[in-house]
Design an enzyme around this catalytic site. Sequence first.
Site, PDB file in Angstrom:
ATOM      1  N   HIS A   8       0.789  -1.054   0.050  1.00 64.39           N
ATOM      2  CA  HIS A   8      -0.029   0.120   0.063  1.00 64.39           C
ATOM      3  C   HIS A   8       0.815   1.142  -0.005  1.00 64.39           C
ATOM      4  CE1 HIS A   8       0.095   2.224   3.865  1.00 64.39           C
ATOM      5  NE2 HIS A   8       0.565   1.039   4.492  1.00 64.39           N
ATOM      6  N   CYS A   9       0.103   2.472  -0.505  1.00 59.15           N
ATOM      7  CA  CYS A   9       0.765   3.720  -0.344  1.00 59.15           C
ATOM      8  C   CYS A   9      -0.160   4.452   0.209  1.00 59.15           C
ATOM      9  CB  CYS A   9       1.383   4.162  -1.940  1.00 59.15           C
ATOM     10  SG  CYS A   9       0.164   4.298  -3.049  1.00 59.15           S
TER      11      CYS A   9
END
Length: 555
Positions: free
Chosen positions: A512-513
Amino acid sequence: MRVVVIGGVAGGMSAATRLRRLDEHAEIVVFERGDYVSFANCGLPYHVGGVIEERDALLLQTPESLRSRFELDVRTRHEVIGIDAAAQTVRVRDLRDGSETTHAYDRLIIAAGAQASEVFDQHIDGPTVATLRTIDDLDRVNAALADGPARVVVAGGGFIGLEAAENLVLAGHDVTLVQRGRHPLSPLDTEMAAAVIDELHTHSVQVRTGTTVRMLDADGTHLDDGTVIGCRLVVDARGVRPASALAREAGLRIGPTGGIAVDGHQRTSDPRIFAVGDGVEKIDAVSDRETLVTMAGLANRHGRTAADAIAWEAGLLDAEPDAAADALGTAIVSVFGLAVATVGWSERDLVAAGRAHRVIHAHPTDHAGYYPGAERLTMKLMVDAETDAILGAQVSGRAGVDKRIDVIATAMHAGLTASHLSRLELAYAPPFGSAKDPVNMLGYIADNRAAGTGDSIQWHELDGALADGATLIDVRSPAEHASGAIPGSVNVPLDDLRRRIGELPDGDLVVHCQVGQRGHTAARILAQRGRAARNLDGGYLTWKAGARMTMEETS
């Protein structure tokens, strides 16, 4: 030809004026039980807040102006109390003196609208109760608040409830919003509602969810959780139901939703009687099933459809007019500085219906990020997992929301797929958009999902994946990770991922970012180096909103 119209606001007046433009010789009579016709009911809350300063600005037409321009016989304070379909007559009561008369018709248009789904008992010493649907309602609200700032309870957190809450605050009042469901604006999915609650709290609106108003008395408003709120006014915005009693009593077919059943040209089960507006059943564009949609735009368009059908039957048009389009339910509301818009189905609707779907979140800016004033949008797209059809969308933000929801609604109407959004040629200049418009971005993600180059996981699925042994990799910068992180995540910045891939534990990976874009790049790097990874759709921002809402609901 003699045409009688029951109801003189959106749908009824749209039908009457359109018919006059097509037929100069028809006798058109409009019966309206209220004091006003053709008024801007959607603008009522904004007069309460002083945004629309002049009350008269809401009065778009009068019986006199309608007679002068359109030769319409508009009779206010006249209520139609019965329809004799066999005799083709209506029974009308003059509310000024109680007298009753009978009027014949060749064609009848029912535009009686909707009515409050529930009614509060008005306690003699309790707070004033008012809805916000008519000019009389508006006057009642203003009279109750004439003595200055007051405590006000808004019952219902839908579109009207939110508009009322906003404008009451703008007018200096202390507002408590009471919502039966888990969050205001129930068409929104959980994570998308977080911004609405934040905006209400920022402007000191007290939000009470999971409760309802039980009774009113001299002490104020009693909620069913035991709370008592002393207040001067209760704005009843708990929703409406079709005003279909006249049609039912006349033997017309009522649909499964309780609205009047009509065909594509607004004909009822009696071909001489048409019906338009909020009291009429629509066909949902996603499910092709009956639904209720109470929107002024639909009422106006369906009024025009009915008039065209009547004119065609009279030989005044060369070809039969197109049938009304199925309803998408496109809607937008302002919550102080935040705009929130929806179209089609929510994820919750799709899950409840058991329909296979994909969900896409994105958080682009409304225009080029390097140009001053760029504002972040929160966007959600629902896509049919088998056909790539667009099933619905939700968008919120402070700029550009209306443009994006309208593009998506148009794409749905035209039958474009979600992937096709990537190929739309939309206006671009730095003050207005980006070379890759936010709608294009949704299309790129949809195209990746359809092509199998973008496996993802939703925020509400993450806990289950981690419990099953997956490892969560945060590919944001160390500074971003330090400022707020998902519990248990391991920080490996995207730019270091190739070099540190050997450090990653065996087993399933979720990356994830902040918003999902870097996460997609990380997942592609890993996939091409032999490590399958799913990207957390919408990134940290979507997870944070959903997780916070879930915690509030369970606390």
